[in-house]
Design an enzyme around this catalytic site. Structure first.
Site, mmCIF file in Angstrom:
data_model
loop_
_atom_site.group_PDB
_atom_site.id
_atom_site.type_symbol
_atom_site.label_atom_id
_atom_site.label_comp_id
_atom_site.label_asym_id
_atom_site.label_seq_id
_atom_site.Cartn_x
_atom_site.Cartn_y
_atom_site.Cartn_z
ATOM 1 N N GLU A 167 68.051 19.976 23.315
ATOM 2 C CA GLU A 167 68.599 20.863 24.340
ATOM 3 C C GLU A 167 69.627 20.210 25.258
ATOM 4 O OE1 GLU A 167 68.061 24.109 24.639
ATOM 5 O OE2 GLU A 167 66.784 24.103 22.856
ATOM 6 N N SER A 187 12.683 58.867 35.465
ATOM 7 C CA SER A 187 11.386 58.192 35.617
ATOM 8 C C SER A 187 11.499 56.692 35.878
ATOM 9 C CB SER A 187 10.537 58.417 34.361
ATOM 10 O OG SER A 187 10.238 59.782 34.227
#
Length: 775
Positions: free
Chosen positions: A192, A470
Site C-alpha cells: 500500500e 394454577s
C-alpha cells in the site's frame, strides 16, 4: 496664400506606453487577491488542523461492548456430553484439526484433544494449554494437560454471544502496534505505501502518476494515496471523488504528519481499515478481521493468511474470500509475489504459501442475533448500572451466565415440541417461551423468546404478561403451611362447589377443571392434582392479602389485584417473573434474584462490576419443604406425571402445571437438583387452544429436561420437620406397611396425635422387617 498649420500630435497614447501604465494596477490586484487567498487558505488550514487534532487527541474509536457466555470449565467429573462440548468449541471459534495449533481440536468418538488460545479474565490470564479428555456417560474423564501450565481445572475462553454496537455498527478489536506481527506490517507497507516512513503525508510523484492515468482515462481510475491519505479519507472525509475532497485529503494528511508520529498513524490505520461486512455489522481493523475470517488471533496468522488480509484492503467486498474465493486467491497470490520480490519472504516460502488453500473458516466464529432473547434481558440488566452510550463505545467486556449447551437444548425442545403440536394442522400460531436458571444460584442459563429463537422481535420470556393459572397454587398452600396449627399436608379440605356473592350482587362460582366434586380431600392431594375448589377455600381462609404478600416476598414486583379470582391464577406475569417466584421455592424459601451477568470489565480486563449471589430468606424453610413434597407428588402421581414419558424415572423432580380458561395459556414450572425451568405455550392473540399445562407446556419442559445431564431433586430436610407414616383418610399416625400408609413431612408438633394400627397384617409386617434389614 495662407499656410496650413502642421497637424497636431494625436492625443492617443502609444500602445507601449499605455501597457506599462496598467502594470502597477494589475499587480496590485494580483497581490491583493493572492493575499486574500493566502488568508483564506490559512484560515481553512487552521480549521482542518482543528478537525484533525480534535479527533486524534480525543477518543479515536467507538469500540462496542462484547457479551460472552460463561466460560466452560473442564475437569474430571464435569457433567458434559460430547455433542455439547463440540458445539461449544465451534461456538467459541475453535476449528477441527489436529489439536496442536491454538484454537483447534481433534475428536475421536468421546476423546478430545484441544489446544486453547488463552484468555484474559478479570481474575487473571488463562494461559494457552493443550488438553486431552474423554467423555463417557456424559461426564469428563481422564482429563489431563498435555502441554502448558498444569491444572486440575481449565477454563476455555468464553464464546462471544453478542455485542452492543454504536449507531454506525462499526466493530473492531483494538490492537497496539507492538502486538501486530512484523510480517503483516511489512506486507501492508509493501503493497500500500512503500515510502510511508519517508514522505510527509502525500507522495507527489505517486499523485502525478495517478493524475496522468486519470486524464488519459477521462475519469478517476487510479489513486496515488499514501496510507496517511487513506486514513484521512476513512477517518474524516467521504468517498466522493472530487478535487475539493482530494485537496482537503492532502492538506489534512500533511497536518496529520506534522502533529503525530508515523507509528501512531500506522497503528490507527491498522485499527481503522475496513475489511468486511457481517450483516449490518462492519468489520474494521486487522485485529477483528483475523478472528472474523480465520477464527485466530492475529499473532497466530501464517504467511498465506497475512497476505489474504492485506489483499482485501483493496476491496473487501470484491475480494470476499467466502463469496469469491477465486478472486481472493488470485489477489492473495499477487501479494505474496510482491512480498517475495521485495525480499520479505523467500521464493520458496512464497511458493509454499501460494499452494495453500485460503484457510478461511466456513462461517464467522461470532454472528449477531444468535441469542436475541437472552441478550435483550442482559441489556435490561446492564441498563441499571451503565449508560447506553458507554456500552456502545467503551469496549466493555460483559461476562454472562448463559450456558450454550443448555440454551441449545431449550431451543431444540421448543422447536421440536411445537412442531409436533402443529402436526396435521395448518395453524402454526402456537408460540412458546422458556426460562432456565441454575437452581442454587439464580443464574439465568438459557432463555427462548419464541418458537423462532433467532427472531429478535417480541420477547415473550420477558414481555408476555399472561395469567399464570394454577402456578399460583403452591404459594397459596405455602401461606397456609406457615400456620402449622391450622394446616398440614393431610388436613382435609372440601372439594365442593360454592358461590361468592359480592356487594354489587355479582356471583363467582369457581369449579374444578374436570367439573367434578370429590367431597373431602387431603391438602397434599388437592395440590398435586391441582383441584380448584379446595385451593380457593384454603386461599379464602388464609386471606387473599396474605397470599399476595407471599407472592411479593418471592419476587413479584408488579401490582397484584387482590380479588378472589386471583386464587385461581388470574394474576398475569411473564415467564421471567414466574421463574423468579419459583426460584424461592426451589431454594427452600431463600429468594435469589435472577442474574444474567457475573462481571463487567474494561477492555484491559480491569473489573468494573461484580454481580455476586444475593440471598434473602423470605419463608420458613420448613413450610417450603412441605410444599416441595407436594410438588414432587405432582410429578409422581399428579398432573405432572406424564413428564416421565421423556425423562428417566430415577430423576426426581418437583413441579406444577398451570392452565387458564379455554387453554389460552399452558404453563409448567419445575426443578431438578440442578435446574429450574419455566415454560409457557399459547397464542399471541390470546386465542383459545386445546392444550392444558400437562399437554402443552409440560412436554416442552420435559423434552428439555431429558436432554441435559443433571441430578435429581433431593432436598435436605430442614430443622423443625419430621417425617411420619400416616393414614391421611383417618387423620392418624399409622405403621409403615399398613394400607393407605404414606410417609409425610410435618412441621414439628403438627403431626396427628391419634394412631391407628393394622396389626392384623402380620405377613406384611414380617416382610417389611426383612426388607428393612437389607436396605
Amino acid at each position: 496664400m495662407k499656410k496650413t498649420s502642421p497637424p497636431k500630435k494625436s492625443a492617443k497614447k502609444k500602445p507601449g506606453k499605455g501597457g506599462s501604465a496598467k502594470r502597477p494596477w494589475f499587480w496590485r490586484l494580483f497581490w491583493r487577491v493572492s493575499l486574500i487567498g493566502l488568508v483564506l487558505l490559512a484560515g481553512w488550514m487552521v480549521y482542518l488542523d482543528a478537525v484533525v487534532t480534535s479527533r486524534f487527541e480525543g477518543r479515536r474509536f467507538e469500540v462496542p461492548s462484547r457479551v460472552y457466555a460463561r466460560p466452560l470449565e473442564l475437569y474430571n467429573g464435569a457433567s458434559l456430553s460430547s455433542g455439547d462440548l463440540q458445539r461449544e468449541l465451534e461456538l467459541s471459534g475453535f476449528r477441527q484439526g489436529d489439536g496442536t495449533k491454538p484454537g483447534t481440536y481433534s475428536r475421536n468418538g468421546g476423546h478430545f484433544v484441544i489446544s486453547s488460545r488463552g484468555f484474559l479474565f478479570a481474575d487473571g490470564p488463562e494461559p494457552r494449554r493443550r488438553l486431552a479428555l474423554t467423555i463417557y456417560g456424559d461426564q469428563v474423564q481422564d482429563f489431563r494437560v498435555l502441554s502448558g501450565d498444569n491444572s486440575p481445572i481449565v477454563r476455555l475462553e468464553p464464546a462471544q454471544i453478542g455485542g452492543i454496537y454504536p449507531a454506525h455498527k462499526e466493530d473492531r478489536v483494538l490492537v497496539q502496534l507492538d502486538q501486530v506481527p512484523e510480517l503483516l506490517k511489512e506486507a501492508l507497507l509493501t503493497i500500500e505505501d512503500r515510502g510511508f516512513y519517508d514522505h510527509f503525508g502525500v507522495a507527489p510523484l505517486s499523485i502525478a502518476r495517478a493524475m496522468l492515468v486519470n486524464i488519459q482515462a477521462g475519469e478517476v481510475v487510479q489513486g496515488g494515496s499514501t496510507l496517511t491519505q487513506q486514513l484521512v479519507k476513512n477517518f474524516f472525509l467521504t468517498r466522493e471523488q472530487t478535487l475539493v475532497r482530494k485537496g482537503n485529503e492532502a492538506l489534512m494528511s500533511i497536518l496529520l504528519e506534522l502533529h503525530y508520529e508515523k507509528d501512531d498513524i500506522l497503528e490507527t490505520y491498522l485499527n481503522e481499515v475496513y475489511l468486511g461486512q457481517a450483516g449490518t455489522r462492519s468489520i474494521h481493523g486487522f485485529g477483528l478481521a483475523s478472528q472474523f475470517y480465520f477464527g485466530e488471533s492475529m499473532r497466530d496468522l501464517r504467511l498465506h493468511q497475512v497476505a489474504l488480509l492485506v489483499a482485501m484492503v483493496k476491496g473487501p467486498s470484491y475480494y470476499n474470500p467466502r463469496r469469491h474465493p477465486e478472486r481472493a486467491t488470485g489477489r492473495r497470490n499477487l501479494v505474496i509475489d510482491v512480498m517475495a520480490e521485495a525480499g520479505i519472504v523467500s521464493q520458496s516460502e512464497a511458493s509454499q504459501a501460494k499452494a495453500l488453500p485460503l484457510g478461511v473458516s466456513e462461517r464467522p466464529s461470532y454472528s449477531e442475533n444468535r441469542y436475541p432473547a437472552y441478550i435483550d434481558l442482559v441489556r435490561r440488566h446492564l441498563a441499571r448500572d451503565y449508560k447506553e452510550e458507554d456500552l456502545q463505545s467503551e469496549g466493555l467486556r460483559i461476562f454472562t451466565t448463559l450456558n450454550p449447551g443448555i440454551q441449545n437444548a431449550a431451543e431444540f425442545a421448543v422447536k421440536d415440541m411445537l412442531s409436533r403440536m402443529d402436526s396435521g394442522s395448518d395453524d402454526t400460531s402456537l408460540e412458546s417461551a422458556m426460562v432456565v436458571t441454575s437452581r442454587d444460584s439464580g443464574e439465568v442459563l438459557a432463555m427462548v423468546g419464541g418458537r423462532d429463537p433467532r427472531f429478535a422481535g417480541f420477547n415473550r420470556a420477558v414481555d408476555a404478561q399472561r395469567p399464570i393459572g394454577s402456578l399460583i397454587k403452591p404459594f397459596i398452600y405455602l401461606t397456609a403451611m406457615q400456620n402449622p396449627e391450622r394446616y398440614t399436608l393431610i388436613t382435609p379440605v372440601e372439594d365442593k362447589r360454592f358461590s361468592l356473592v359480592f356487594e354489587d350482587d355479582r356471583r363467582w362460582e369457581p369449579e374444578n377443571y374436570d367439573r367434578k366434586e370429590r367431597g373431602e380431600v387431603p391438602l397434599h392431594e388437592a395440590l398435586s392434582r391441582s383441584y380448584n375448589l379446595p385451593t380457593v377455600r384454603v386461599g379464602l381462609d388464609v386471606g387473599v392479602d396474605a397470599v399476595a404478600e407471599t407472592l411479593q416476598a418471592f419476587g413479584v414486583t408488579s401490582p397484584i389485584s387482590r380479588y378472589p379470582s386471583m386464587l385461581l391464577g388470574s394474576v398475569s406475569m411473564t415467564p421471567v417473573t414466574v421463574a423468579q417466584m419459583y426460584q424461592g421455592l426451589a431454594t427452600s424459601g431463600f429468594n435469589t434474584p435472577l442474574r444474567t451477568i457475573r462481571q463487567v470489565t474494561g477492555p484491559d480486563g480491569e473489573a468494573l462490576s461484580r454481580y455476586s449471589l444475593e440471598v434473602d430468606q423470605v419463608a420458613d424453610p420448613a413450610a417450603v419443604h412441605l410444599v416441595q413434597y407436594a410438588m414432587q407428588e405432582t410429578m409422581q402421581e399428579g398432573t405432572g406425571r406424564s413428564a416421565y414419558r421423556f425423562v428417566p424415572q430415577q430423576l426426581t423432580l418437583a413441579g406444577k402445571t398451570g392452565t387458564t380458561d379455554d387453554g389460552r395459556d399452558s404453563w409448567f414450572a419445575g426443578f431438578s437438583g440442578d435446574l429450574l425451568a419455566v415454560t409457557w405455550v399459547g397464542r399471541d392473540d390470546n386465542g383459545p387452544t386445546s392444550l392444558t399445562g400437562a399437554t402443552g407446556a409440560l412436554p416442552v419442559w420435559a423434552r428439555f429436561m431429558a436432554q441435559v445431564p443433571q441430578h435429581g431433586f433431593s432436598p435436605v430436610v430442614p430443622d423443625g420437620v419430621d417425617y411420619h407414616w400416616v393414614n391421611a383418610q383417618r387423620q392418624a399416625l399409622t405403621d409403615e406397611y399398613c394400607d393407605n400408609a404414606r410417609l409425610v413431612p410435618f412441621m414439628a408438633g403438627s403431626e396427628p396425635e391419634q394412631r391407628v394400627s393394622c396389626s392384623g397384617r402380620l405377613e406384611r409386617r414380617i416382610r417389611g422387617w426383612f426388607e428393612g434389614l437389607f436396605q
